[in-house]
Design a protein around this motif. Structure first.
Motif, PDB file in Angstrom:
ATOM      1  N   VAL A 128      -1.668  -3.164  -4.279  1.00 19.68           N
ATOM      2  CA  VAL A 128      -0.317  -2.588  -4.339  1.00 19.68           C
ATOM      3  C   VAL A 128      -0.436  -1.231  -3.648  1.00 19.68           C
ATOM      4  N   THR A 129       0.297  -1.027  -2.540  1.00 13.02           N
ATOM      5  CA  THR A 129      -0.012   0.151  -1.705  1.00 13.02           C
ATOM      6  C   THR A 129       0.228   1.491  -2.414  1.00 13.02           C
ATOM      7  N   ASN A 130       1.245   1.596  -3.279  1.00  9.66           N
ATOM      8  CA  ASN A 130       1.420   2.848  -4.043  1.00  9.66           C
ATOM      9  C   ASN A 130       0.214   3.134  -4.926  1.00  9.66           C
ATOM     10  N   GLY A 131      -0.386   2.090  -5.423  1.00 15.50           N
ATOM     11  CA  GLY A 131      -1.581   2.239  -6.242  1.00 15.50           C
ATOM     12  C   GLY A 131      -2.729   2.788  -5.410  1.00 15.50           C
ATOM     13  N   VAL A 132      -2.867   2.258  -4.184  1.00 14.96           N
ATOM     14  CA  VAL A 132      -3.961   2.694  -3.312  1.00 14.96           C
ATOM     15  C   VAL A 132      -3.735   4.136  -2.861  1.00 14.96           C
ATOM     16  N   GLU A 133      -2.492   4.440  -2.469  1.00 18.26           N
ATOM     17  CA  GLU A 133      -2.227   5.759  -1.882  1.00 18.26           C
ATOM     18  C   GLU A 133      -2.174   6.878  -2.909  1.00 18.26           C
ATOM     19  N   HIS A 134      -1.623   6.597  -4.077  1.00 19.25           N
ATOM     20  CA  HIS A 134      -1.419   7.684  -5.065  1.00 19.25           C
ATOM     21  C   HIS A 134      -2.148   7.448  -6.380  1.00 19.25           C
ATOM     22  N   ASN A 135      -2.971   6.406  -6.447  1.00 25.79           N
ATOM     23  CA  ASN A 135      -3.646   6.052  -7.700  1.00 25.79           C
ATOM     24  C   ASN A 135      -2.624   5.814  -8.821  1.00 25.79           C
ATOM     25  N   ASP A 136      -1.420   5.347  -8.420  1.00 25.59           N
ATOM     26  CA  ASP A 136      -0.352   5.077  -9.397  1.00 25.59           C
ATOM     27  C   ASP A 136      -0.733   3.904 -10.296  1.00 25.59           C
ATOM     28  N   THR A 137      -0.627   4.111 -11.586  1.00 31.92           N
ATOM     29  CA  THR A 137      -0.822   3.007 -12.526  1.00 31.92           C
ATOM     30  C   THR A 137       0.390   2.089 -12.401  1.00 31.92           C
ATOM     31  N   LEU A 138       0.186   0.790 -12.476  1.00 30.88           N
ATOM     32  CA  LEU A 138       1.321  -0.135 -12.388  1.00 30.88           C
ATOM     33  C   LEU A 138       2.220   0.027 -13.615  1.00 30.88           C
ATOM     34  N   TRP A 139       3.506  -0.253 -13.426  1.00 29.69           N
ATOM     35  CA  TRP A 139       4.483   0.028 -14.494  1.00 29.69           C
ATOM     36  C   TRP A 139       4.114  -0.641 -15.806  1.00 29.69           C
ATOM     37  N   TYR A 140       3.580  -1.870 -15.745  1.00 33.24           N
ATOM     38  CA  TYR A 140       3.336  -2.568 -17.009  1.00 33.24           C
ATOM     39  C   TYR A 140       2.176  -1.937 -17.796  1.00 33.24           C
ATOM     40  N   ASP A 141       1.192  -1.407 -17.052  1.00 34.90           N
ATOM     41  CA  ASP A 141       0.102  -0.713 -17.740  1.00 34.90           C
ATOM     42  C   ASP A 141       0.588   0.618 -18.312  1.00 34.90           C
ATOM     43  N   ARG A 142       1.422   1.340 -17.534  1.00 32.27           N
ATOM     44  CA  ARG A 142       1.957   2.621 -18.029  1.00 32.27           C
ATOM     45  C   ARG A 142       2.707   2.409 -19.336  1.00 32.27           C
ATOM     46  N   ILE A 230      -8.435  -8.559   2.080  1.00 33.41           N
ATOM     47  CA  ILE A 230      -7.455  -7.735   1.375  1.00 33.41           C
ATOM     48  C   ILE A 230      -6.079  -8.316   1.704  1.00 33.41           C
ATOM     49  N   GLY A 231      -5.286  -8.557   0.671  1.00 32.36           N
ATOM     50  CA  GLY A 231      -3.932  -9.072   0.864  1.00 32.36           C
ATOM     51  C   GLY A 231      -2.932  -8.099   0.276  1.00 32.36           C
ATOM     52  N   SER A 232      -1.647  -8.335   0.566  1.00 34.58           N
ATOM     53  CA  SER A 232      -0.612  -7.441   0.041  1.00 34.58           C
ATOM     54  C   SER A 232      -0.035  -7.973  -1.270  1.00 34.58           C
ATOM     55  N   HIS A 233       0.148  -7.030  -2.191  1.00 34.93           N
ATOM     56  CA  HIS A 233       0.781  -7.352  -3.475  1.00 34.93           C
ATOM     57  C   HIS A 233       1.966  -6.393  -3.646  1.00 34.93           C
ATOM     58  N   SER A 234       2.605  -6.055  -2.488  1.00 38.46           N
ATOM     59  CA  SER A 234       3.800  -5.205  -2.418  1.00 38.46           C
ATOM     60  C   SER A 234       3.476  -3.712  -2.454  1.00 38.46           C
ATOM     61  N   ILE A 235       4.521  -2.910  -2.472  1.00 34.43           N
ATOM     62  CA  ILE A 235       4.359  -1.449  -2.514  1.00 34.43           C
ATOM     63  C   ILE A 235       4.354  -0.937  -3.951  1.00 34.43           C
ATOM     64  N   SER A 236       5.259  -1.489  -4.781  1.00 35.43           N
ATOM     65  CA  SER A 236       5.408  -0.920  -6.131  1.00 35.43           C
ATOM     66  C   SER A 236       5.340  -1.957  -7.255  1.00 35.43           C
ATOM     67  N   HIS A 237       4.945  -3.202  -6.924  1.00 35.75           N
ATOM     68  CA  HIS A 237       4.862  -4.267  -7.924  1.00 35.75           C
ATOM     69  C   HIS A 237       6.199  -4.504  -8.648  1.00 35.75           C
ATOM     70  N   PRO A 238       7.288  -4.681  -7.866  1.00 36.99           N
ATOM     71  CA  PRO A 238       8.582  -4.929  -8.509  1.00 36.99           C
ATOM     72  C   PRO A 238       8.759  -6.428  -8.794  1.00 36.99           C
ATOM     73  N   ILE A 239       9.847  -6.765  -9.454  1.00 36.99           N
ATOM     74  CA  ILE A 239      10.233  -8.173  -9.578  1.00 36.99           C
ATOM     75  C   ILE A 239      11.068  -8.447  -8.320  1.00 36.99           C
ATOM     76  N   LEU A 240      10.481  -9.125  -7.335  1.00 40.34           N
ATOM     77  CA  LEU A 240      11.104  -9.221  -6.006  1.00 40.34           C
ATOM     78  C   LEU A 240      12.535  -9.782  -5.998  1.00 40.34           C
ATOM     79  N   PRO A 241      12.818 -10.874  -6.735  1.00 38.76           N
ATOM     80  CA  PRO A 241      14.194 -11.392  -6.679  1.00 38.76           C
ATOM     81  C   PRO A 241      15.243 -10.386  -7.160  1.00 38.76           C
TER      82      PRO A 241
END
Ligand SMILES: [Zn+2]
Length: 344
Positions: A128-142, A230-241
């Motif tokens: 998840v690119t926000n995670g890589v760039e800013h060490n952002d914890t994913l919303w569900y873990d937060r 390495i594959g993409s899992h989005s920028i912010s791990h949202p619910i895409l639909p």
């Protein structure tokens, strides 16, 4: 039926199906299946105790056991590589299997990578690119960390916040956290973030333990250099639909561009956050130039399946154990076979 009897019957069925060869992967090679397995976190037992969503984590010892079994019964390789071989109709000595990791957690680098290296098995890591760039914890873990911290400080306070937000959940701190995370998946991104912020505010900020974090560019580059994908899992791990068109473009197209530019390697695989996609999402993924995408839909892949809706097997250690508590090849083989009843 008592849980003991159910467990006994499951073991009996698993052992019988394995002993007669029905669930042995090598016996199913004529069907030419392609299996993809999913892991999220690999955490040593002492860290696992402080991780609320423990169903998506295995210990390094457990992971090493899974890798040993996969290596023995399958031809393992990255998703891109094995999918291409499978699609080309290549007949391999054992069925093809790819190991995938969702979310790009630091623990993957620290604890899974050495085991894969020792076994000489390349895997696919979805970042998840926000995670890589800013060490952002994913919303569900937060959310889960904050809820657990609030509970530990004062259960009554947690109850108060749950009431305020019209949420209901009971059980241990971890059970409440898991339940609220599930409820948060059904609401839009703004509301979800609002919940995260409310609980974090209540405990005085980000509640992530010190040991937790995401992989950075250097670590992802090292994985890629060592033959992993390495594959993409989005920028912010949202619910895409639930994303609008602009957000969808960013999450799918821009995330690929960011990964390619930073890692200097083609990004061919996409993974749906939370497994959620729809027709609109699929068409954006196709247009973005990915070769394949993986869902959380359970099962092995048979020819004719869309490359953008590949199924996977979510691997958990507790469901691979026999009733005595030992990891069981027969149990795992049954779960990886088409004969596993969905309701078990
Ligand atoms: Zn994910």
């Amino acid at each position: 039926m008592s849980p003991n009897i159910r467990s006994f019957i499951r073991d009996l069925a698993a052992d019988l199906l394995y002993a007669t060869g029905i669930t042995q992967p090598s016996n199913r090679i004529k069907d030419h299946p392609f299996s993809i397995v999913t892991f999220h976190r690999v955490l040593p037992a002492e860290l696992l105790k402080s991780y609320p969503i423990n169903g998506i984590a295995v210990t390094p010892d457990e992971f090493a056991w899974f890798v040993k079994i996969f290596k023995k019964h399958f031809v393992c390789g990255t998703l891109s590589e094995n999918f291409a071989r499978w699609q080309a109709g290549e007949i391999t000595e054992r069925p093809l299997l790819s190991i995938t990791f969702d979310d790009g957690q630091l623990d993957n680098f620290l604890y899974a990578q050495p085991i894969l290296k020792a076994a000489k098995i390349p895997a696919t890591f979805f970042a998840v690119t926000n995670g890589v760039e800013h060490n952002d914890t994913l919303w569900y873990d937060r959310l889960a960390y904050a809820i657990v911290k609030l509970f530990e400080q004062e259960p009554k306070n947690l109850e108060h916040y749950l009431n305020e937000l019209n949420l209901t959940a009971t059980g241990t701190a971890h059970e409440i956290a898991i339940s609220i995370v599930e409820q948060a998946k059904a609401v839009n991104a703004d509301q979800r973030l609002n919940w995260v912020k409310q609980f974090e505010q209540a405990v005085g900020g980000l509640a992530r333990p010190d040991w937790d974090g995401m992989m950075n560019w250097q670590q992802l580059a090292e994985l890629a250099k060592n033959g992993h994908e390495i594959g993409s899992h989005s920028i912010s791990h949202p619910i895409l639909p639930l994303c609008n068109d602009t957000e969808l473009q960013d999450e799918i197209v821009l995330s690929r561009k960011i990964l390619q530019e930073n890692l200097n390697t083609p990004i061919k695989s996409f993974c749906y956050p939370n497994g959620d996609g729809d027709e609109r999402t699929v068409s954006v993924i196709k247009e973005a130039g990915y070769s394949q995408a993986v869902t959380t839909k359970w099962g092995q892949n048979k020819h004719g399946i869309s490359p953008f809706l590949l199924k996977r097997f979510d691997i958990q250690s507790q469901t691979s154990r026999c009733r005595k508590g030992d990891l069981s090849v027969a149990r795992l083989a049954w779960r990886l076979s088409p004969f596993f009843p969905k309701r078990m």
